[in-house]
Design an enzyme around this catalytic site. Structure first.
Site, short mmCIF file in Angstrom:
data_model
loop_
_atom_site.label_atom_id
_atom_site.label_comp_id
_atom_site.label_asym_id
_atom_site.label_seq_id
_atom_site.Cartn_x
_atom_site.Cartn_y
_atom_site.Cartn_z
N TYR A 53 40.83 38.42 41.70
CA TYR A 53 41.57 39.58 41.15
C TYR A 53 40.88 40.91 41.49
O TYR A 53 41.50 41.97 41.39
CB TYR A 53 41.74 39.48 39.62
CG TYR A 53 42.57 38.32 39.14
CD1 TYR A 53 43.23 37.46 40.02
CD2 TYR A 53 42.71 38.06 37.78
CE1 TYR A 53 43.98 36.38 39.57
CE2 TYR A 53 43.47 36.99 37.32
CZ TYR A 53 44.09 36.15 38.22
OH TYR A 53 44.83 35.09 37.76
N LYS A 78 37.60 32.64 37.36
CA LYS A 78 38.03 31.49 38.17
C LYS A 78 37.37 31.51 39.54
O LYS A 78 37.17 32.58 40.12
CB LYS A 78 39.55 31.51 38.35
CG LYS A 78 40.31 31.75 37.06
CD LYS A 78 41.81 31.62 37.23
CE LYS A 78 42.55 32.17 36.02
NZ LYS A 78 42.72 33.64 36.04
N HIS A 109 40.37 27.73 40.60
CA HIS A 109 41.60 28.55 40.56
C HIS A 109 42.84 27.78 41.04
O HIS A 109 43.93 27.99 40.53
CB HIS A 109 41.39 29.82 41.39
CG HIS A 109 42.27 30.95 40.99
ND1 HIS A 109 41.92 32.26 41.11
CD2 HIS A 109 43.53 30.96 40.48
CE1 HIS A 109 42.91 33.03 40.67
NE2 HIS A 109 43.89 32.26 40.30
#
Ligand SMILES: NC(=O)c1ccc[n+]([C@@H]2O[C@H](COP(=O)([O-])OP(=O)(O)OC[C@H]3O[C@@H](n4cnc5c(N)ncnc54)[C@H](OP(=O)(O)O)[C@@H]3O)[C@@H](O)[C@H]2O)c1
Length: 262
Positions: A53, A78, A109
């Site tokens: 992210y 993750k 993930h």
């Protein structure tokens, strides 16, 4: 409000995971930092981020600036499965970016493209947990057979499987498969996979004086499924947390379940 004031799922090791968390995918930079700080000010005590992210630094800074105690915020990150062989290095980078000594939950993930990598990755997660770098470990986007493979090889079940979930994706059997294995089901993309103008959701929302989005979140909580809505909009951040003053009847739950059973 601290962690114990909210409904939680109990993970192995006596780890309490708030059922309502805050998603941060695509919440990056200043907007990501502001959104996470607003979420913590609102009362969210569970943040969902990931290496990919690109916002762990902003998430960590918001936690520090919130003034909350570290133990009062549940943080998930993750591991991208292509980091096979570099798992520890990747976790250490997450911890450094987040500014913490330990995360609460570390997930794979998604399943690695080479299935043979799944068990070695899982063993690395278990080792990190045993060294207290994370309190719990789990997976994301795993099917039930993929989870069974991990359990059969290591006799350790993932604490959590984070998957796409919403009323329109409701699958009673899949939910039961998680419960039977002691794996907490965590849903993601609750709104992106919902039709918020669906007549069932709008009728039930009207009956409680809330929005269809709030009904979707409450439906997860009443099923004891973790849900992690994302928003960078202050009014939505507040509204998405305001779901603890009502609950759904058994009949309403059945009507919403049926949206995924057609
Ligand atoms: N493990 C995985 O592979 C995976 C995959 C996807 C997501 N996730 C996690 O799950 C979290 C949530 O999923 P998501 O971000 O895909 O989708 P989501 O939470 O279902 O939807 C986010 C979108 O809905 C909007 N929104 C938020 N609150 C709303 C409301 N009350 N009414 C109407 N629209 C609303 C947001 O807009 P604004 O932001 O503009 O307000 C944003 O566009 C992610 O942030 C991430 O942490 C995990």
């Amino acid at each position: 409000m601290d962690l114990t004031d909210q409904p939680t799922a109990l993970l192995p090791g006596d780890v309490r995971m708030p059922l309502l968390g805050f998603g941060t995918w695509q919440a990056t930079g200043r907007a990501g930092y502001d959104a996470v700080l607003a979420a913590l000010d609102t009362g969210y005590r569970h943040l969902d981020t990931a290496t990919v992210y690109g916002n762990e630094r902003e998430v960590g800074r918001a936690v520090q600036e919130s003034g909350l105690r570290r133990e009062d915020v549940f943080i998930t990150t993750k591991l991208p499965p292509d980091r096979v062989g570099r798992e520890r290095q990747t976790l250490e980078a997450s911890l450094e970016a987040l500014g913490v000594d330990q995360v609460d939950l570390w997930l794979i993930h998604w399943p690695p493209s080479s299935p043979g990598d799944s068990i070695p990755l899982w063993r690395e997660l278990l080792a990190a947990r045993d060294e207290n770098l994370t309190r719990a470990v789990g997976v994301s986007n795993y099917s039930t057979p993929e989870i069974d493979e991990l359990i059969q090889s290591t006799e350790e079940n993932p604490a959590v499987n984070q998957i796409r979930w919403s009323p329109s994706l409701y699958d009673r059997q899949r939910h039961a498969e998680h419960r039977d294995r002691g794996v907490v089901l965590e849903g993601y993309s609750p709104f992106k996979t919902s039709d918020l103008s669906d007549p069932v959701l709008t009728r039930i929302a009207g009956a409680h004086g809330v929005s269809p989005a709030q009904v979707v979140l409450r439906w997860h909580i009443d099923h004891e499924i973790v849900v992690i809505p994302k928003s960078v909009t202050p009014e939505r951040i507040t509204a998405n947390f305001d779901v603890f003053h009502f609950s759904l009847t058994a009949e309403e739950m059945r009507d919403i379940d049926a949206l995924g059973e057609v």
